[in-house]
Design an enzyme around this catalytic site. Structure first.
Site, PDB file in Angstrom:
ATOM      1  N   TYR A 154      43.437 -55.819  48.490  1.00 54.69           N
ATOM      2  CA  TYR A 154      42.615 -54.600  48.459  1.00 54.69           C
ATOM      3  C   TYR A 154      41.186 -54.947  48.016  1.00 54.69           C
ATOM      4  O   TYR A 154      40.202 -54.501  48.604  1.00 54.69           O
ATOM      5  CB  TYR A 154      43.290 -53.636  47.485  1.00 54.69           C
ATOM      6  CG  TYR A 154      42.522 -52.425  47.034  1.00 54.69           C
ATOM      7  CD1 TYR A 154      42.585 -51.234  47.752  1.00 54.69           C
ATOM      8  CD2 TYR A 154      41.778 -52.439  45.851  1.00 54.69           C
ATOM      9  CE1 TYR A 154      41.918 -50.102  47.304  1.00 54.69           C
ATOM     10  CE2 TYR A 154      41.109 -51.320  45.396  1.00 54.69           C
ATOM     11  CZ  TYR A 154      41.174 -50.152  46.129  1.00 54.69           C
ATOM     12  OH  TYR A 154      40.512 -49.029  45.685  1.00 54.69           O
ATOM     13  N   LYS A 158      37.627 -54.521  49.853  1.00 56.15           N
ATOM     14  CA  LYS A 158      36.552 -53.673  49.298  1.00 56.15           C
ATOM     15  C   LYS A 158      35.258 -54.487  49.150  1.00 56.15           C
ATOM     16  O   LYS A 158      34.165 -53.950  49.338  1.00 56.15           O
ATOM     17  CB  LYS A 158      36.978 -53.081  47.955  1.00 56.15           C
ATOM     18  CG  LYS A 158      38.113 -52.054  48.065  1.00 56.15           C
ATOM     19  CD  LYS A 158      37.693 -50.788  48.812  1.00 56.15           C
ATOM     20  CE  LYS A 158      38.734 -49.683  48.691  1.00 56.15           C
ATOM     21  NZ  LYS A 158      38.369 -48.459  49.420  1.00 56.15           N
TER      22      LYS A 158
END
Ligand SMILES: NC(=O)c1ccc[n+]([C@@H]2O[C@H](COP(=O)([O-])OP(=O)(O)OC[C@H]3O[C@@H](n4cnc5c(N)ncnc54)[C@H](O)[C@@H]3O)[C@@H](O)[C@H]2O)c1
Length: 267
Positions: A154, A158
């Site tokens: 993740y 990002k």
């Protein structure tokens, strides 16, 4: 005078949490708001709440990793509300975990939803905005994109999203398109990661609060207010930034100072 009376926004991942809060906040500030999510029931409920405010809305069930379905949903939203002027890329997924434990399937899924899915949204919306002479994009990234706070897949996505924000700002500024990222710290939502962490420790948000100079984790509305500002004309000379909305988390190491560097402690 409400900020967004001429805004037609589209918010992805708007069935829950921060996305729903952004959609409702923009509607409360006068915007017509299309909401999109893979969760059809949840997004229909968000649209119902927007309609109750008295603003035009449109709900689309679509998966942002499916470029064709996504483009069709954008077509439908523009058919219903008119040309979208503000795109908020909020949809995301994380199964949490650490680098040693993550499986290949989860790695691919997290990169696919969080980075590739957002890219599909940009790829469909930017030419539309360019043809119309401008528009605004706000990408919901995370403090995880600039420091290690767990969730490595993740976080990598990002981090890439922050860089992608700079690409859009640089390449599309000449077409009247602004693009910025918002970097929330911990936000109290019922997403799957927080559910799992709360099951392990019901006091997780209370314990986290001491890491934040402002003494609390964020509410979804804290993020929504920042999105509203960046999406408005008040931010008309701001593009390419990554704005932390993190209660000061990235500013320093409060807990380390409190625990180990004792000069400022009363005797
Ligand atoms: N909650 C936090 O602590 C926190 C912290 C930093 C950043 N963020 C970011 O804020 C945003 C919202 O987070 P949240 O906590 O509200 O999460 P959430 O899980 O409650 O909401 C995410 C939404 O995205 C939707 N979604 C997931 N995959 C999708 C797909 N493939 N296509 C379409 N929709 C999809 C989900 O159905 C859900 O409604 C995310 O970008 C997240 O990374 C959250």
């Amino acid at each position: 005078m409400p900020r967004h009376t001429t805004t037609r926004a589209l918010v992805t991942g708007a069935a829950h949490g921060i996305g729903r809060a952004i959609a409702l906040h923009l509607a409360n500030e006068g915007a017509a708001v299309a909401v999109l999510d893979v969760d059809g029931q949840g997004v229909a409920e968000t649209a119902r709440l927007i309609a109750a405010i008295g603003h035009p809305t449109f709900a689309a069930q679509a998966d942002i990793t499916d470029a064709t379905a996504l483009a069709a949903a954008f077509d439908d939203a523009e058919q219903a509300l008119g040309a979208i002027t503000l795109l908020v890329n909020n949809a995301a997924f994380s199964a949490a975990g650490d680098l040693a434990g993550i499986g290949l399937a989860d790695w691919h899924k997290e990169i696919n939803v969080n980075l590739n899915g957002t890219y599909h949204c940009l790829r469909s919306m930017l030419p539309r905005m360019q043809a119309r002479g401008g528009g605004v994009v706000v990408n919901i990234a995370s403090v995880n994109g600039v420091r290690y706070f767990g969730n490595p897949a993740y976080s990598a996505a990002k981090a890439a999203l922050i860089n992608l924000t700079q690409s859009v700002a640089s390449e599309y500024g000449r077409h009247g398109i602004r693009c910025n990222a918002v970097l929330p710290g911990s936000v109290r939502t019922d997403n799957i990661t927080w559910k799992i962490r709360q099951q392990k420790d019901p006091d997780v948000f209370k314990k986290l609060a001491r890491w934040y100079p402002l003494g609390r984790v964020a509410k979804p509305e804290d993020v929504a207010r920042a999105v509203s500002f960046l999406g408005s004309d008040e931010a008309s000379y701001i593009t390419g930034v990554a704005l932390p909305v993190d209660g000061g988390l990235l500013a320093g190491m409060n807990v380390m100072i409190d625990d180990f560097i004792l000069e400022s402690k009363p005797d």
